[in-house]
Design a protein around this motif. Sequence first.
Motif, PDB file in Angstrom:
ATOM      1  N   UNK A 159       0.838  -1.209   0.000  1.00  0.00           N
ATOM      2  CA  UNK A 159       0.000   0.000   0.000  1.00  0.00           C
ATOM      3  C   UNK A 159       0.870   1.255   0.000  1.00  0.00           C
ATOM      4  N   UNK A 160       1.908   1.260   0.830  1.00  0.00           N
ATOM      5  CA  UNK A 160       2.817   2.414   0.868  1.00  0.00           C
ATOM      6  C   UNK A 160       3.471   2.592  -0.506  1.00  0.00           C
ATOM      7  N   UNK A 161       3.922   1.515  -1.105  1.00  0.00           N
ATOM      8  CA  UNK A 161       4.561   1.604  -2.429  1.00  0.00           C
ATOM      9  C   UNK A 161       3.592   2.142  -3.485  1.00  0.00           C
ATOM     10  N   UNK A 162       2.371   1.583  -3.498  1.00  0.00           N
ATOM     11  CA  UNK A 162       1.353   2.063  -4.453  1.00  0.00           C
ATOM     12  C   UNK A 162       1.110   3.556  -4.277  1.00  0.00           C
ATOM     13  N   UNK A 163       0.985   3.942  -3.020  1.00  0.00           N
ATOM     14  CA  UNK A 163       0.714   5.351  -2.716  1.00  0.00           C
ATOM     15  C   UNK A 163       1.847   6.238  -3.218  1.00  0.00           C
ATOM     16  N   UNK A 164       3.075   5.861  -2.889  1.00  0.00           N
ATOM     17  CA  UNK A 164       4.212   6.698  -3.268  1.00  0.00           C
ATOM     18  C   UNK A 164       4.330   6.774  -4.788  1.00  0.00           C
ATOM     19  N   UNK A 165       4.173   5.636  -5.458  1.00  0.00           N
ATOM     20  CA  UNK A 165       4.288   5.623  -6.925  1.00  0.00           C
ATOM     21  C   UNK A 165       3.218   6.502  -7.568  1.00  0.00           C
ATOM     22  N   UNK A 166       1.976   6.314  -7.118  1.00  0.00           N
ATOM     23  CA  UNK A 166       0.874   7.054  -7.753  1.00  0.00           C
ATOM     24  C   UNK A 166       1.063   8.561  -7.575  1.00  0.00           C
ATOM     25  N   UNK A 167       1.524   8.965  -6.396  1.00  0.00           N
ATOM     26  CA  UNK A 167       1.664  10.404  -6.150  1.00  0.00           C
ATOM     27  C   UNK A 167       2.908  10.957  -6.831  1.00  0.00           C
ATOM     28  N   UNK A 168       3.983  10.167  -6.849  1.00  0.00           N
ATOM     29  CA  UNK A 168       5.201  10.639  -7.529  1.00  0.00           C
ATOM     30  C   UNK A 168       4.911  10.884  -9.007  1.00  0.00           C
TER      31      UNK A 168
END
Length: 526
Positions: free
Chosen positions: A292-301
Amino acid sequence: SDPSPWWRDAVIYQVYPRSYADADGDGVGDIAGIRARLPHLADLGVDAIWMSPWYPSPMADAGYDVADFRDIDPVFGTLAEAEALIAESHALGIRMIVDIVPNHISSAHPWFQAALASPAAPERDYFWFRPGRGPDGAGMPTDWRGEFGGTAWTRVDDGAWYLHLFTPEQPDLNWDHPGVRAEFESILRFWFDRGVDGIRIDSAALLFKDPALPEVVDGRPHPFHDLDEVHSVYRAWRRIADSYGGDRALIGEVWMPSVERFAAYLRPDELHAAFNFDFLGCAWDPALMRACVDRTLDAHAAVGAPPTWVLSNHDVTRHVTRYGRTDTTFSFDNNLDGTPVDLELGTRRARAAALLSLSLPGATYIYQGEELGLWENENIPPAEFQDPMWGRRGHSRDGCRVPLPWSGSEPPFGFSSATPWLPQPPEWKDRTVQAQTGDPASMLELYREAIALRRAEPALHHTAMTWLDVQPAVLAYTRGADFACVVNMSGAAVALPGHESLLLSSGPLDGDLLPPDTAVWLRRQT
Ligand code: ISL
Protein backbone atom coordinates in the motif's frame (compact mmCIF):
# COMPACT_ATOMS: atom_id res chain seq x y z
CA SER A 1 6.01 28.68 -6.87
CA ASP A 2 6.89 28.02 -3.20
CA PRO A 3 8.79 24.72 -3.40
CA SER A 4 7.46 23.58 -0.03
CA PRO A 5 3.92 24.82 0.50
CA TRP A 6 2.35 23.90 3.84
CA TRP A 7 -0.14 21.36 2.48
CA ARG A 8 2.64 19.09 1.22
CA ASP A 9 3.61 17.85 4.68
CA ALA A 10 1.12 19.30 7.14
CA VAL A 11 -0.40 17.50 10.12
CA ILE A 12 -4.12 18.16 9.67
CA TYR A 13 -6.60 17.53 12.49
CA GLN A 14 -10.23 16.80 11.63
CA VAL A 15 -12.64 18.55 13.98
CA TYR A 16 -16.11 17.03 14.00
CA PRO A 17 -17.89 20.01 15.54
CA ARG A 18 -20.84 18.11 17.03
CA SER A 19 -18.44 16.13 19.18
CA TYR A 20 -15.40 18.29 19.98
CA ALA A 21 -16.61 20.42 22.91
CA ASP A 22 -19.97 21.84 23.98
CA ALA A 23 -19.88 25.30 25.56
CA ASP A 24 -23.59 26.14 25.65
CA GLY A 25 -24.75 23.01 27.43
CA ASP A 26 -27.13 21.48 24.88
CA GLY A 27 -25.20 18.23 24.56
CA VAL A 28 -23.93 19.10 21.06
CA GLY A 29 -20.48 20.58 20.40
CA ASP A 30 -20.19 24.14 19.15
CA ILE A 31 -17.77 26.82 17.96
CA ALA A 32 -17.52 28.37 21.42
CA GLY A 33 -16.41 24.96 22.69
CA ILE A 34 -13.81 24.67 19.94
CA ARG A 35 -12.46 28.15 20.73
CA ALA A 36 -12.21 27.28 24.42
CA ARG A 37 -10.38 24.06 23.61
CA LEU A 38 -8.08 25.47 20.93
CA PRO A 39 -5.08 25.21 23.30
CA HIS A 40 -5.41 21.41 23.02
CA LEU A 41 -4.66 21.65 19.30
CA ALA A 42 -1.83 24.12 19.85
CA ASP A 43 -0.30 21.77 22.47
CA LEU A 44 -0.73 18.84 20.09
CA GLY A 45 1.17 20.86 17.50
CA VAL A 46 -1.06 20.39 14.46
CA ASP A 47 -0.62 22.60 11.41
CA ALA A 48 -4.23 22.82 10.33
CA ILE A 49 -7.83 22.06 11.25
CA TRP A 50 -10.27 20.48 8.82
CA MET A 51 -13.73 21.47 10.04
CA SER A 52 -16.51 19.06 9.13
CA PRO A 53 -19.67 20.92 8.00
CA TRP A 54 -20.91 23.63 10.35
CA TYR A 55 -23.47 25.26 8.05
CA PRO A 56 -27.22 25.62 8.64
CA SER A 57 -28.69 22.17 8.16
CA PRO A 58 -31.67 20.04 9.18
CA MET A 59 -28.94 17.51 10.16
CA ALA A 60 -30.47 14.63 8.21
CA ASP A 61 -26.87 13.51 7.57
CA ALA A 62 -25.06 15.23 10.46
CA GLY A 63 -24.61 18.45 8.50
CA TYR A 64 -23.63 16.91 5.13
CA ASP A 65 -27.08 18.16 4.09
CA VAL A 66 -26.34 21.86 3.77
CA ALA A 67 -29.16 24.41 3.58
CA ASP A 68 -26.94 27.52 3.35
CA PHE A 69 -23.19 27.45 2.63
CA ARG A 70 -22.71 31.06 3.72
CA ASP A 71 -23.74 30.84 7.34
CA ILE A 72 -23.32 28.71 10.49
CA ASP A 73 -25.98 26.48 12.03
CA PRO A 74 -27.31 27.99 15.29
CA VAL A 75 -26.48 24.73 17.09
CA PHE A 76 -22.81 25.53 16.39
CA GLY A 77 -22.96 29.33 16.75
CA THR A 78 -22.71 32.27 14.39
CA LEU A 79 -20.70 33.36 11.38
CA ALA A 80 -19.02 35.96 13.59
CA GLU A 81 -17.86 33.17 15.91
CA ALA A 82 -16.57 31.18 12.94
CA GLU A 83 -14.60 34.22 11.81
CA ALA A 84 -13.22 34.65 15.33
CA LEU A 85 -12.19 30.98 15.39
CA ILE A 86 -10.38 31.35 12.06
CA ALA A 87 -8.54 34.40 13.41
CA GLU A 88 -7.66 32.72 16.72
CA SER A 89 -6.42 29.60 14.94
CA HIS A 90 -4.26 31.71 12.65
CA ALA A 91 -2.84 33.53 15.66
CA LEU A 92 -1.73 30.12 16.97
CA GLY A 93 -0.21 29.22 13.60
CA ILE A 94 -3.01 26.77 12.81
CA ARG A 95 -4.59 26.91 9.36
CA MET A 96 -8.28 26.32 8.68
CA ILE A 97 -9.86 24.04 6.09
CA VAL A 98 -13.64 24.05 5.60
CA ASP A 99 -15.75 21.24 4.17
CA ILE A 100 -17.72 21.89 0.96
CA VAL A 101 -20.37 19.40 -0.18
CA PRO A 102 -20.98 19.91 -3.91
CA ASN A 103 -22.78 16.71 -4.92
CA HIS A 104 -26.02 17.52 -3.13
CA ILE A 105 -27.68 20.09 -0.91
CA SER A 106 -30.32 19.89 1.77
CA SER A 107 -33.94 19.47 0.72
CA ALA A 108 -34.51 22.52 2.96
CA HIS A 109 -32.30 24.68 0.69
CA PRO A 110 -34.34 27.45 -1.05
CA TRP A 111 -33.53 25.98 -4.48
CA PHE A 112 -35.12 22.67 -3.66
CA GLN A 113 -38.07 24.28 -1.92
CA ALA A 114 -38.70 26.37 -5.05
CA ALA A 115 -38.30 23.26 -7.21
CA LEU A 116 -40.93 21.46 -5.14
CA ALA A 117 -43.39 24.33 -5.36
CA SER A 118 -44.11 23.89 -9.08
CA PRO A 119 -43.13 21.52 -11.90
CA ALA A 120 -42.54 24.64 -14.01
CA ALA A 121 -40.11 26.24 -11.54
CA PRO A 122 -36.76 26.99 -13.18
CA GLU A 123 -35.10 25.64 -9.99
CA ARG A 124 -36.12 22.11 -11.06
CA ASP A 125 -33.21 22.24 -13.50
CA TYR A 126 -30.76 22.56 -10.61
CA PHE A 127 -31.67 18.96 -9.72
CA TRP A 128 -32.43 15.66 -11.42
CA PHE A 129 -36.23 15.58 -11.70
CA ARG A 130 -37.47 12.86 -14.06
CA PRO A 131 -40.77 11.18 -14.89
CA GLY A 132 -41.19 7.66 -13.57
CA ARG A 133 -41.29 4.50 -15.63
CA GLY A 134 -44.40 2.56 -16.47
CA PRO A 135 -47.87 3.69 -17.56
CA ASP A 136 -48.59 5.66 -14.39
CA GLY A 137 -45.00 6.76 -13.82
CA ALA A 138 -44.91 4.82 -10.57
CA GLY A 139 -41.62 3.10 -11.35
CA MET A 140 -38.33 4.75 -10.45
CA PRO A 141 -36.50 6.29 -13.43
CA THR A 142 -33.54 3.93 -12.87
CA ASP A 143 -32.65 1.04 -10.59
CA TRP A 144 -29.62 2.90 -9.18
CA ARG A 145 -28.83 2.09 -5.58
CA GLY A 146 -27.96 4.91 -3.21
CA GLU A 147 -24.49 5.23 -1.67
CA PHE A 148 -25.97 4.34 1.75
CA GLY A 149 -27.97 1.50 0.26
CA GLY A 150 -31.65 1.84 -0.50
CA THR A 151 -33.18 3.49 -3.52
CA ALA A 152 -31.83 6.66 -5.11
CA TRP A 153 -35.13 8.26 -6.18
CA THR A 154 -38.04 9.81 -4.31
CA ARG A 155 -41.39 10.78 -5.83
CA VAL A 156 -42.91 14.22 -5.21
CA ASP A 157 -46.58 15.21 -5.09
CA ASP A 158 -46.84 16.12 -8.77
CA GLY A 159 -45.65 12.62 -9.73
CA ALA A 160 -42.06 13.41 -10.75
CA TRP A 161 -39.06 11.68 -9.16
CA TYR A 162 -35.83 13.31 -8.00
CA LEU A 163 -32.41 11.74 -7.63
CA HIS A 164 -30.57 11.49 -4.31
CA LEU A 165 -27.48 9.31 -4.13
CA PHE A 166 -27.56 9.67 -0.34
CA THR A 167 -30.71 10.30 1.75
CA PRO A 168 -33.95 11.77 0.34
CA GLU A 169 -33.03 14.93 2.31
CA GLN A 170 -29.93 15.31 0.09
CA PRO A 171 -31.14 15.92 -3.51
CA ASP A 172 -28.31 15.65 -6.04
CA LEU A 173 -27.40 18.83 -7.88
CA ASN A 174 -27.31 18.99 -11.68
CA TRP A 175 -23.73 20.00 -12.44
CA ASP A 176 -24.52 20.46 -16.13
CA HIS A 177 -26.38 23.61 -15.06
CA PRO A 178 -24.14 26.70 -15.24
CA GLY A 179 -25.96 28.17 -12.25
CA VAL A 180 -24.70 25.33 -10.04
CA ARG A 181 -21.11 25.94 -11.11
CA ALA A 182 -21.44 29.67 -10.54
CA GLU A 183 -22.97 29.17 -7.10
CA PHE A 184 -20.15 26.93 -5.86
CA GLU A 185 -17.47 29.19 -7.28
CA SER A 186 -19.06 32.01 -5.33
CA ILE A 187 -19.19 29.84 -2.16
CA LEU A 188 -15.48 29.07 -2.54
CA ARG A 189 -14.72 32.79 -2.76
CA PHE A 190 -16.95 33.44 0.24
CA TRP A 191 -14.76 31.21 2.46
CA PHE A 192 -11.43 32.17 0.89
CA ASP A 193 -12.42 35.81 1.51
CA ARG A 194 -12.86 34.85 5.17
CA GLY A 195 -9.29 33.65 5.29
CA VAL A 196 -9.67 29.88 5.13
CA ASP A 197 -6.58 28.10 3.90
CA GLY A 198 -8.18 25.14 2.21
CA ILE A 199 -11.33 23.36 1.11
CA ARG A 200 -12.12 19.70 1.74
CA ILE A 201 -14.35 18.52 -1.11
CA ASP A 202 -16.98 15.97 -0.12
CA SER A 203 -17.70 13.01 -2.43
CA ALA A 204 -15.50 14.70 -5.00
CA ALA A 205 -15.78 12.03 -7.71
CA LEU A 206 -19.60 12.12 -7.86
CA LEU A 207 -21.22 15.41 -9.05
CA PHE A 208 -21.84 14.49 -12.74
CA LYS A 209 -24.35 12.00 -14.09
CA ASP A 210 -24.74 10.58 -17.56
CA PRO A 211 -27.92 12.45 -18.68
CA ALA A 212 -29.13 9.34 -20.53
CA LEU A 213 -29.39 7.71 -17.06
CA PRO A 214 -28.23 4.22 -18.08
CA GLU A 215 -28.28 1.43 -15.53
CA VAL A 216 -25.08 0.50 -13.70
CA VAL A 217 -23.59 -2.39 -15.71
CA ASP A 218 -20.21 -4.00 -15.07
CA GLY A 219 -17.78 -3.19 -17.83
CA ARG A 220 -19.70 -0.11 -19.02
CA PRO A 221 -18.85 3.47 -18.00
CA HIS A 222 -20.38 4.22 -14.62
CA PRO A 223 -23.38 6.57 -14.93
CA PHE A 224 -22.63 8.69 -11.83
CA HIS A 225 -19.13 7.97 -10.55
CA ASP A 226 -15.93 9.58 -11.82
CA LEU A 227 -17.28 11.10 -15.05
CA ASP A 228 -14.66 13.08 -17.00
CA GLU A 229 -16.58 16.36 -16.75
CA VAL A 230 -15.81 16.60 -13.02
CA HIS A 231 -12.25 17.61 -13.84
CA SER A 232 -13.41 20.81 -15.49
CA VAL A 233 -14.98 21.86 -12.19
CA TYR A 234 -11.76 21.36 -10.24
CA ARG A 235 -9.72 23.16 -12.88
CA ALA A 236 -11.97 26.16 -12.39
CA TRP A 237 -11.73 25.83 -8.59
CA ARG A 238 -7.94 25.62 -8.79
CA ARG A 239 -7.84 28.89 -10.71
CA ILE A 240 -9.91 30.47 -7.94
CA ALA A 241 -7.70 29.01 -5.20
CA ASP A 242 -4.55 30.15 -6.99
CA SER A 243 -5.95 33.64 -7.42
CA TYR A 244 -5.69 33.98 -3.62
CA GLY A 245 -1.90 33.86 -3.71
CA GLY A 246 -0.95 30.23 -4.05
CA ASP A 247 -1.20 28.61 -0.64
CA ARG A 248 -4.94 27.81 -0.55
CA ALA A 249 -5.36 24.07 -0.90
CA LEU A 250 -8.09 21.88 -2.43
CA ILE A 251 -8.29 18.45 -0.79
CA GLY A 252 -10.59 15.88 -2.30
CA GLU A 253 -12.51 13.01 -0.82
CA VAL A 254 -11.94 10.71 -3.77
CA TRP A 255 -12.84 7.04 -3.17
CA MET A 256 -11.54 5.27 -6.23
CA PRO A 257 -10.75 1.64 -6.91
CA SER A 258 -8.11 2.50 -9.51
CA VAL A 259 -4.94 4.32 -8.50
CA GLU A 260 -4.66 5.86 -11.98
CA ARG A 261 -8.17 7.31 -11.93
CA PHE A 262 -7.50 8.57 -8.39
CA ALA A 263 -4.26 10.28 -9.44
CA ALA A 264 -6.07 11.99 -12.32
CA TYR A 265 -7.59 14.33 -9.72
CA LEU A 266 -4.17 15.36 -8.39
CA ARG A 267 -2.72 17.66 -10.95
CA PRO A 268 -0.95 21.01 -10.92
CA ASP A 269 -4.17 22.50 -12.29
CA GLU A 270 -6.67 20.51 -10.18
CA LEU A 271 -6.65 19.23 -6.59
CA HIS A 272 -3.61 19.65 -4.37
CA ALA A 273 -4.21 16.48 -2.38
CA ALA A 274 -6.72 13.71 -1.67
CA PHE A 275 -7.36 11.36 1.22
CA ASN A 276 -5.57 8.02 1.10
CA PHE A 277 -8.38 5.53 1.65
CA ASP A 278 -6.15 2.75 0.38
CA PHE A 279 -4.03 3.20 3.52
CA LEU A 280 -7.06 3.69 5.76
CA GLY A 281 -8.51 0.44 4.48
CA CYS A 282 -5.32 -1.57 4.80
CA ALA A 283 -5.31 -4.38 7.36
CA TRP A 284 -2.50 -4.64 9.94
CA ASP A 285 -0.43 -6.90 7.75
CA PRO A 286 3.19 -6.21 6.74
CA ALA A 287 2.94 -7.35 3.12
CA LEU A 288 -0.34 -5.52 2.48
CA MET A 289 0.91 -2.41 4.28
CA ARG A 290 4.21 -2.31 2.40
CA ALA A 291 2.43 -2.77 -0.93
CA CYS A 292 0.00 0.00 0.00
CA VAL A 293 2.82 2.41 0.87
CA ASP A 294 4.56 1.60 -2.43
CA ARG A 295 1.35 2.06 -4.45
CA THR A 296 0.71 5.35 -2.72
CA LEU A 297 4.21 6.70 -3.27
CA ASP A 298 4.29 5.62 -6.92
CA ALA A 299 0.87 7.05 -7.75
CA HIS A 300 1.66 10.40 -6.15
CA ALA A 301 5.20 10.64 -7.53
CA ALA A 302 3.81 10.13 -11.03
CA VAL A 303 1.73 13.30 -10.71
CA GLY A 304 3.92 15.29 -8.32
CA ALA A 305 1.29 15.39 -5.56
CA PRO A 306 2.00 14.83 -1.87
CA PRO A 307 0.90 11.47 -0.47
CA THR A 308 -1.51 11.60 2.45
CA TRP A 309 -1.86 9.21 5.38
CA VAL A 310 -5.23 8.74 7.02
CA LEU A 311 -6.07 6.20 9.73
CA SER A 312 -9.60 7.23 10.71
CA ASN A 313 -12.38 9.70 9.97
CA HIS A 314 -16.05 10.28 10.85
CA ASP A 315 -17.28 7.61 8.41
CA VAL A 316 -15.29 4.55 9.43
CA THR A 317 -14.73 2.36 12.47
CA ARG A 318 -11.97 3.85 14.66
CA HIS A 319 -8.65 2.17 14.01
CA VAL A 320 -8.00 1.09 17.63
CA THR A 321 -11.01 -1.16 17.09
CA ARG A 322 -10.15 -2.16 13.51
CA TYR A 323 -6.61 -3.13 14.44
CA GLY A 324 -7.86 -4.92 17.53
CA ARG A 325 -9.96 -7.41 15.63
CA THR A 326 -8.48 -10.77 16.26
CA ASP A 327 -9.34 -12.41 12.97
CA THR A 328 -7.90 -11.43 9.62
CA THR A 329 -11.06 -10.10 7.99
CA PHE A 330 -11.13 -6.40 7.66
CA SER A 331 -13.76 -3.78 7.01
CA PHE A 332 -14.37 -0.09 7.57
CA ASP A 333 -17.79 -0.90 8.86
CA ASN A 334 -18.92 -1.65 12.36
CA ASN A 335 -18.31 -5.01 13.79
CA LEU A 336 -21.61 -6.40 12.56
CA ASP A 337 -20.48 -9.99 12.79
CA GLY A 338 -19.34 -9.69 16.38
CA THR A 339 -15.68 -10.45 15.66
CA PRO A 340 -13.82 -10.31 18.99
CA VAL A 341 -11.94 -7.06 19.55
CA ASP A 342 -8.80 -6.91 21.70
CA LEU A 343 -8.59 -3.22 22.61
CA GLU A 344 -5.18 -3.60 24.21
CA LEU A 345 -3.80 -5.06 20.98
CA GLY A 346 -5.62 -2.42 18.94
CA THR A 347 -4.17 0.35 21.10
CA ARG A 348 -0.65 -1.04 20.79
CA ARG A 349 -0.98 -1.19 17.01
CA ALA A 350 -2.56 2.27 16.88
CA ARG A 351 0.48 3.63 18.74
CA ALA A 352 2.80 2.02 16.20
CA ALA A 353 0.59 3.25 13.35
CA ALA A 354 0.94 6.81 14.68
CA LEU A 355 4.72 6.64 14.26
CA LEU A 356 4.23 5.14 10.79
CA SER A 357 1.71 7.70 9.55
CA LEU A 358 3.67 10.62 11.04
CA SER A 359 6.98 9.66 9.44
CA LEU A 360 6.02 8.71 5.89
CA PRO A 361 6.55 11.42 3.24
CA GLY A 362 3.55 13.69 2.79
CA ALA A 363 0.67 15.04 4.87
CA THR A 364 -0.87 13.22 7.83
CA TYR A 365 -4.50 13.47 8.92
CA ILE A 366 -5.63 12.94 12.51
CA TYR A 367 -9.30 12.37 13.28
CA GLN A 368 -10.30 13.97 16.58
CA GLY A 369 -9.96 11.51 19.45
CA GLU A 370 -7.38 9.37 17.69
CA GLU A 371 -4.73 11.27 19.68
CA LEU A 372 -6.55 10.03 22.81
CA GLY A 373 -6.62 6.43 21.64
CA LEU A 374 -10.42 6.36 21.52
CA TRP A 375 -12.02 3.21 20.26
CA GLU A 376 -15.30 2.72 18.41
CA ASN A 377 -18.27 2.78 20.76
CA GLU A 378 -19.86 -0.47 19.67
CA ASN A 379 -22.34 -0.41 22.53
CA ILE A 380 -24.63 2.40 21.44
CA PRO A 381 -28.21 1.14 21.69
CA PRO A 382 -29.70 1.17 18.16
CA ALA A 383 -32.56 3.32 19.47
CA GLU A 384 -29.97 6.09 20.02
CA PHE A 385 -28.41 5.89 16.54
CA GLN A 386 -28.52 9.20 14.68
CA ASP A 387 -26.84 8.15 11.44
CA PRO A 388 -29.25 7.83 8.48
CA MET A 389 -27.01 5.06 7.16
CA TRP A 390 -28.36 2.84 9.93
CA GLY A 391 -31.86 2.70 8.46
CA ARG A 392 -30.62 2.19 4.92
CA ARG A 393 -27.68 -0.15 5.26
CA GLY A 394 -27.99 -1.65 8.72
CA HIS A 395 -24.70 -0.03 9.66
CA SER A 396 -24.24 3.08 11.79
CA ARG A 397 -21.26 5.45 11.74
CA ASP A 398 -22.21 6.85 15.16
CA GLY A 399 -19.68 4.73 17.05
CA CYS A 400 -16.79 6.84 15.72
CA ARG A 401 -18.62 10.15 16.25
CA VAL A 402 -18.96 10.03 20.03
CA PRO A 403 -18.12 13.27 21.92
CA LEU A 404 -14.55 13.64 23.17
CA PRO A 405 -13.65 12.94 26.82
CA TRP A 406 -11.81 15.94 28.27
CA SER A 407 -11.72 15.47 32.02
CA GLY A 408 -13.28 13.84 35.05
CA SER A 409 -14.03 10.24 35.85
CA GLU A 410 -17.43 9.73 34.27
CA PRO A 411 -19.52 10.85 31.28
CA PRO A 412 -19.88 13.53 30.01
CA PHE A 413 -16.16 13.84 30.80
CA GLY A 414 -16.11 17.64 30.58
CA PHE A 415 -17.53 17.59 27.05
CA SER A 416 -20.74 19.27 28.12
CA SER A 417 -22.83 20.07 31.15
CA ALA A 418 -25.69 18.11 29.58
CA THR A 419 -26.09 14.55 28.34
CA PRO A 420 -24.00 14.24 25.15
CA TRP A 421 -25.84 13.64 21.86
CA LEU A 422 -24.24 10.18 21.72
CA PRO A 423 -23.24 8.13 24.77
CA GLN A 424 -19.58 7.93 25.82
CA PRO A 425 -18.18 4.64 27.17
CA PRO A 426 -17.55 4.96 30.93
CA GLU A 427 -14.19 3.21 30.30
CA TRP A 428 -12.95 6.39 28.63
CA LYS A 429 -12.10 7.72 32.11
CA ASP A 430 -8.49 6.70 31.42
CA ARG A 431 -8.50 8.31 27.97
CA THR A 432 -9.47 11.88 28.85
CA VAL A 433 -7.12 14.70 27.92
CA GLN A 434 -6.73 15.41 31.63
CA ALA A 435 -5.88 11.82 32.57
CA GLN A 436 -3.31 11.49 29.78
CA THR A 437 -1.59 14.85 30.08
CA GLY A 438 1.81 14.40 31.67
CA ASP A 439 1.64 10.59 31.53
CA PRO A 440 4.60 9.60 29.35
CA ALA A 441 2.97 6.25 28.54
CA SER A 442 -0.23 7.82 27.21
CA MET A 443 -1.36 8.01 23.60
CA LEU A 444 -1.73 11.78 23.92
CA GLU A 445 1.88 12.30 25.01
CA LEU A 446 3.02 9.96 22.22
CA TYR A 447 1.21 12.10 19.63
CA ARG A 448 2.51 15.34 21.17
CA GLU A 449 6.06 14.09 21.18
CA ALA A 450 5.88 12.59 17.69
CA ILE A 451 4.40 15.75 16.18
CA ALA A 452 6.98 17.95 17.95
CA LEU A 453 9.83 15.72 16.75
CA ARG A 454 8.41 15.67 13.23
CA ARG A 455 8.20 19.44 13.18
CA ALA A 456 11.81 19.86 14.32
CA GLU A 457 13.30 17.04 12.24
CA PRO A 458 14.68 18.18 8.86
CA ALA A 459 14.84 14.57 7.63
CA LEU A 460 11.02 14.40 7.83
CA HIS A 461 10.42 17.28 5.45
CA HIS A 462 10.63 17.01 1.68
CA THR A 463 12.85 13.95 1.66
CA ALA A 464 12.21 10.60 0.03
CA MET A 465 11.88 7.34 1.94
CA THR A 466 13.91 4.20 1.26
CA TRP A 467 13.02 0.75 2.53
CA LEU A 468 15.52 -0.93 4.82
CA ASP A 469 15.60 -4.69 4.71
CA VAL A 470 15.22 -6.07 8.21
CA GLN A 471 12.85 -8.96 7.65
CA PRO A 472 9.62 -9.33 5.69
CA ALA A 473 7.30 -8.75 8.63
CA VAL A 474 9.15 -5.62 9.74
CA LEU A 475 8.45 -2.34 7.94
CA ALA A 476 11.61 -0.26 8.14
CA TYR A 477 12.60 2.80 6.13
CA THR A 478 14.92 5.74 6.20
CA ARG A 479 14.16 9.39 5.59
CA GLY A 480 16.90 11.85 4.73
CA ALA A 481 20.45 11.13 5.83
CA ASP A 482 20.01 9.73 9.31
CA PHE A 483 16.38 9.11 10.27
CA ALA A 484 14.74 5.68 10.37
CA CYS A 485 11.34 4.29 11.35
CA VAL A 486 10.97 0.60 12.20
CA VAL A 487 7.56 -1.03 12.71
CA ASN A 488 7.48 -4.61 13.91
CA MET A 489 4.38 -6.26 12.42
CA SER A 490 5.63 -9.78 13.10
CA GLY A 491 4.54 -11.94 16.00
CA ALA A 492 8.01 -12.01 17.59
CA ALA A 493 10.53 -9.51 18.94
CA VAL A 494 13.23 -8.47 16.46
CA ALA A 495 16.65 -6.89 16.84
CA LEU A 496 16.73 -3.17 16.11
CA PRO A 497 18.90 -2.20 13.17
CA GLY A 498 22.11 -0.39 14.13
CA HIS A 499 21.53 3.15 15.29
CA GLU A 500 23.12 6.03 17.12
CA SER A 501 20.14 6.88 19.31
CA LEU A 502 16.52 6.12 19.94
CA LEU A 503 14.32 9.14 19.22
CA LEU A 504 10.91 7.74 20.13
CA SER A 505 9.28 4.43 20.83
CA SER A 506 5.59 3.53 20.63
CA GLY A 507 5.96 1.11 23.56
CA PRO A 508 8.47 -0.43 25.93
CA LEU A 509 11.48 -2.14 24.33
CA ASP A 510 12.86 -5.46 25.47
CA GLY A 511 16.54 -4.58 25.80
CA ASP A 512 17.75 -4.23 22.21
CA LEU A 513 14.70 -6.04 20.92
CA LEU A 514 11.65 -4.43 19.35
CA PRO A 515 8.53 -6.25 20.58
CA PRO A 516 5.65 -7.14 18.23
CA ASP A 517 3.26 -4.35 17.23
CA THR A 518 5.77 -1.72 18.32
CA ALA A 519 7.46 1.04 16.33
CA VAL A 520 10.51 3.24 16.90
CA TRP A 521 12.06 6.31 15.39
CA LEU A 522 15.85 6.08 15.28
CA ARG A 523 18.81 8.33 14.57
CA ARG A 524 21.02 6.25 12.33
CA GLN A 525 24.79 6.10 12.31
CA THR A 526 26.15 8.10 9.39
O1 ISL B 1 -19.18 6.49 4.56
C1 ISL B 1 -18.74 5.81 3.69
C2 ISL B 1 -18.30 4.44 4.00
O2 ISL B 1 -18.65 4.09 5.31
C3 ISL B 1 -18.53 6.37 2.33
O3 ISL B 1 -19.03 5.57 1.32
C4 ISL B 1 -19.15 7.74 2.27
O4 ISL B 1 -20.51 7.64 2.04
C5 ISL B 1 -18.55 8.53 1.16
O5 ISL B 1 -17.19 8.60 1.44
C6 ISL B 1 -19.05 9.94 1.15
O6 ISL B 1 -18.87 10.51 2.40
C7 ISL B 1 -19.08 11.87 2.54
O7 ISL B 1 -20.32 12.28 2.01
C8 ISL B 1 -21.48 11.75 2.64
C9 ISL B 1 -21.44 11.92 4.15
O8 ISL B 1 -22.45 11.17 4.74
C10 ISL B 1 -20.11 11.49 4.73
O9 ISL B 1 -20.08 11.76 6.11
C11 ISL B 1 -19.05 12.24 4.00
O10 ISL B 1 -17.75 12.01 4.51
C12 ISL B 1 -22.65 12.49 2.06
O11 ISL B 1 -22.38 13.86 2.06
